[in-house]
Design an enzyme around this catalytic site. Structure first.
Site, PDB file in Angstrom:
ATOM      1  N   SER A 594       0.859  -1.195   0.000  1.00 13.71           N
ATOM      2  CA  SER A 594       0.000   0.000   0.000  1.00 13.71           C
ATOM      3  C   SER A 594       0.885   1.231   0.000  1.00 13.71           C
ATOM      4  CB  SER A 594      -0.879   0.003   1.255  1.00 13.71           C
ATOM      5  OG  SER A 594      -1.505   1.268   1.396  1.00 13.71           O
ATOM      6  N   TYR A 607      -2.067  -0.774  10.355  1.00 15.86           N
ATOM      7  CA  TYR A 607      -2.116  -1.055   8.917  1.00 15.86           C
ATOM      8  C   TYR A 607      -0.875  -0.495   8.228  1.00 15.86           C
ATOM      9  CZ  TYR A 607      -3.925  -1.096   4.087  1.00 15.86           C
ATOM     10  OH  TYR A 607      -4.100  -1.311   2.754  1.00 15.86           O
TER      11      TYR A 607
END
Ligand code: ZN
Length: 726
Positions: A594, A607
């Site tokens: 990501s 995350y």
């Protein structure tokens, strides 16, 4: 209705009587092709001579409708049939007769194939097959040419002519092996004309052809001739003494599966030295009886007989004389290695001995069928469909040998004749006309996270490039749904073979939990059993745990986040490595990370930290898996469209957070578009990020276009300067 023991009688007047004459031919063809004992997939052809109005003159003309080149009787539609003016087709004989040198395998014979398009009725674009003259010159209104096991058994026996007389008396004649073409059509037509009582012919080393002036009568005759041969064979069945009796015992089913899982990737690497193959495992009691028998080595060496079988199974299979109960795995590998080397040398010698000055270059010398006592039959092809066909054809050849050895002695096609079919210039021209292989045609791609979002889009993208796609997801149902979509788009292909999951098509769906090594291993075992190995892995599975009301990520959720986003991809890579190493073939791994791995943000501590770790995992794995496997990272930014990470609640929370107005009645899709547009405005390129954008880069990183790149992270984010890696 006649009764049959050895074939399935399917003719139904209530269906047939509703159809026009051409559709009746299609119907007859479909029900003949539906029974493998009548003919093999893609094998045989049917015809009807039908009067029709000529679109040019308005006069009544006689038209031959005959199964065209390619296609398969079971699945044929009207468009699979060629249509030719009978008078023009018959007139071609003048051209043929005028040639100074004529006969089987002469230049003029091959040239006649180019003449068929000139006889086309009503601009039908379907190309005529080389069997067209067989149907044209036989003076009956309906002709069936089949490859039935029972008739080929007679045709492949040493005393085939005598057996034909014994089984059929005067009603069926015999014609010795001759490569199909114009000359064989003339030979057969002559035999039929000379003896008006003749109903058909056993075609030496090939099959059966028979005819009638009524289509249903032709169908009935085909079945009764096949039945008659099958009855004769059944009366001579040798029971336990078949194939000389059992030499090796079969392994039990679980031992067999364990051994296959261990063996297949290594074996795939061994046969894929020239180009990659996809495997099909075919294990039935009858296949096992053959591979475990005393006579298997002798019979395997003789190869198959019917040219249709032979084109897929090659000149012969590789039989490995391995004792499944007394010898170990290493002994099997050593014997396979030596057997393959000998096979390739043999193939090169066969090519050198049989080639003509204008023969095409030697093709891949590796076997497409491997027979292993205790285990069964393993077939290889460039696609799943092709390897299933190959497995089907050799298992039919086993039935031919079983029957032939029961009534006589089996003989294969002579080597030179086999070569002249395999390297036939017409066959070569057909191969050259085929579209080139798609980029991932010989590849198996495992997409983890394929049940939704980027994974699902990537599965579709890879399938479009010809990949066999294994769709994996924590939700097995979702994985299967994606696989079903792909199978619906690309079709199951042809070929009726494969045991268990090996009977699959171009895509399968499997459930797996990447945080559990046993689950990942079990998933890869299914991949091995389905396709024989795998080439590329793309991981899109990931988790985002939102903070709780206090804005905190509870400690256990840190564990979950790292389990899924970091340890999961590592476990997948580590399990995949066993297959890559066994195959010895190059591979690729793409891990979805990501942009958050580079951009620090408030509220997504766990995350973002996990994605930073995943970025570095990409680099570590690139080092670990080099030089065999390239590893790269795909770093998406907020893809809102179709993402499981953006359910309605989260979208609304984000819209509120950014002060974007919306109506409660707006659809989730509309809300997602609103949010995506907002995100787009924060990027350099000002365009929303779609699933297709991500899938495209996942595909590119897997493809050879990036073959010199490993250990890198590619952001697909519309341009976020704060995510630039440095
Ligand atoms: Zn044939």
């Amino acid at each position: 209705m006649p009764t049959f023991q050895h074939v399935t009688y399917l003719w139904d007047d209530t269906v047939a009587d509703q159809l026009d004459p051409v559709e009746r031919l299609r119907y007859r063809s479909n029900i003949l092709g539906a029974d493998q004992r009548i003919t093999n997939t893609g094998g045989g052809n049917t015809s009807s001579k039908i009067y029709a109005t000529d679109p040019l003159t308005g006069e009544e003309v006689d038209v031959l409708w005959v199964k065209g080149s390619g296609g398969d009787l079971r699945t044929s539609k009207k468009e699979n049939f060629a249509s030719l003016y009978m008078d023009k087709l018959l007139a071609l004989q003048k051209i043929y007769d005028a040639a100074p040198v004529k006969g089987v395998k002469t230049e003029i014979e091959d040239q006649m194939v180019d003449m068929y398009p000139h006889t086309t009725y009503n601009l039908n674009p379907r190309a005529s097959s080389i069997d067209t003259p067989l149907h044209g010159f036989i003076p009956a209104r309906h002709v069936d040419h089949m490859h039935p096991i029972s008739a080929i058994a007679i045709a492949a026996s040493r005393d085939q002519e005598e057996l034909t007389r014994k089984v059929y008396g005067e009603e069926v004649g015999w014609v010795g092996w001759q490569r199909p073409g114009f000359d064989l059509g003339l030979v057969m037509g002559e035999m039929a004309r000379k003896n008006p009582n003749l109903k058909g012919l056993v075609m030496g080393q090939h099959g059966l052809i028979n005819w009638a002036d009524d289509d249903k009568a032709c169908y009935d005759l085909t079945l009764s001739l096949i039945e008659k041969a099958a009855e004769y064979i059944a009366a001579h069945d040798r029971g336990a003494e078949t194939f000389g009796g059992e030499k090796y015992p079969a392994l039990d089913a679980s031992a067999r599966v364990g051994l296959l899982v261990r063996l297949l990737p290594t074996l795939r690497g061994m046969v894929s030295a020239k180009s990659r193959f996809i495997g099909t495992v075919h294990i039935t009691d009858r296949v096992l009886q053959f591979v475990n028998s005393h006579d298997a080595p002798r019979l395997a060496e003789l190869g198959t007989s019917c040219p249709d079988h032979f084109l897929r199974t090659k000149i012969k299979p590789l039989y490995v004389d391995w004792n499944p109960t007394a010898e170990d795995f290493d002994a099997l590998l050593a014997k396979l290695d030596a057997g393959l080397a000998a096979y390739r040398a043999d193939y090169a010698a066969y090519y050198a001995a049989c080639k003509h000055v204008n023969s095409p270059a030697m093709r891949d010398p590796n076997p497409t069928v491997i027979l292993i006592p205790g285990l069964g039959l393993i077939a290889w092809g460039k696609t799943k469909s092709e390897s299933r066909v190959t497995a089907e054809f050799y298992s039919l050849a086993i039935e031919v040998m079983r029957a032939s050895e029961a009534i006589s002695q089996y003989q294969g096609l002579p080597r030179q004749e086999a070569f002249d079919i395999e390297y036939w210039l017409l066959e070569e021209a057909k191969l050259k006309r085929m579209p080139p292989d798609k980029e991932f045609a010989r590849n198996v791609v495992v997409v983890i996270g394929a049940g939704s979002g980027i994974g699902k889009a990537t599965a579709h993208r890879m399938a479009k490039e010809g990949a066999h796609v294994v769709c994996v997801d924590l939700q097995a149902e979702a994985a299967r749904a994606t696989a079903d979509e792909l199978t619906k788009i690309y079709g199951m292909g042809i070929g009726v073979a494969g045991t268990g999951i090996s009977a699959c098509g171009p895509a399968i769906g499997l459930g797996a939990d990447i945080t559990n090594r046993d689950s990942v291993r079990a998933m890869f075992e299914q991949v091995i059993l389905a396709y024989g190995g795998m080439d590329n892995v793309i991981i899109t599975a990931g988790i985002y745990v939102p903070p709780n009301r206090e804005g905190r990520i509870p400690d256990p959720m840190w564990g979950t986040t790292f389990d899924v986003n970091v340890i999961g991809p590592y476990v997948v890579a580590d399990e995949a490595r066993r297959i890559w190493d066994a195959q010895g073939l190059s591979g690729t791994l793409v891990i979805t990370t990501s942009v958050n791995g580079a951009v620090s943000k408030k509220g997504s501590l766990a995350y973002d930290a996990s994605k930073a770790a995943a970025n570095h995992l990409v680099r570590e794995l690139a080092v670990e898996l080099a030089p065999r496997v390239r590893v790269n990272g795909l770093a998406p930014a907020t893809v809102v469209e179709g993402s499981s990470m953006f359910p309605r609640d989260r979208v609304i929370a984000s819209l509120i957070k950014y002060g974007i107005t919306f109506e409660e009645t707006d659809s989730t899709d509309d809300l997602q578009i609103k949010l995506a547009d907002f995100y787009a405005q924060r990027t350099l390129l000002k365009a929303p990020i779609t699933l297709a954008d991500q899938a495209e880069v996942a595909y590119l990183l897997t493809s050879s276009k990036f073959q010199k790149t490993t250990g890198h992270i590619f952001s697909v984010d519309g341009g976020l300067s704060e995510a630039f890696l440095r």
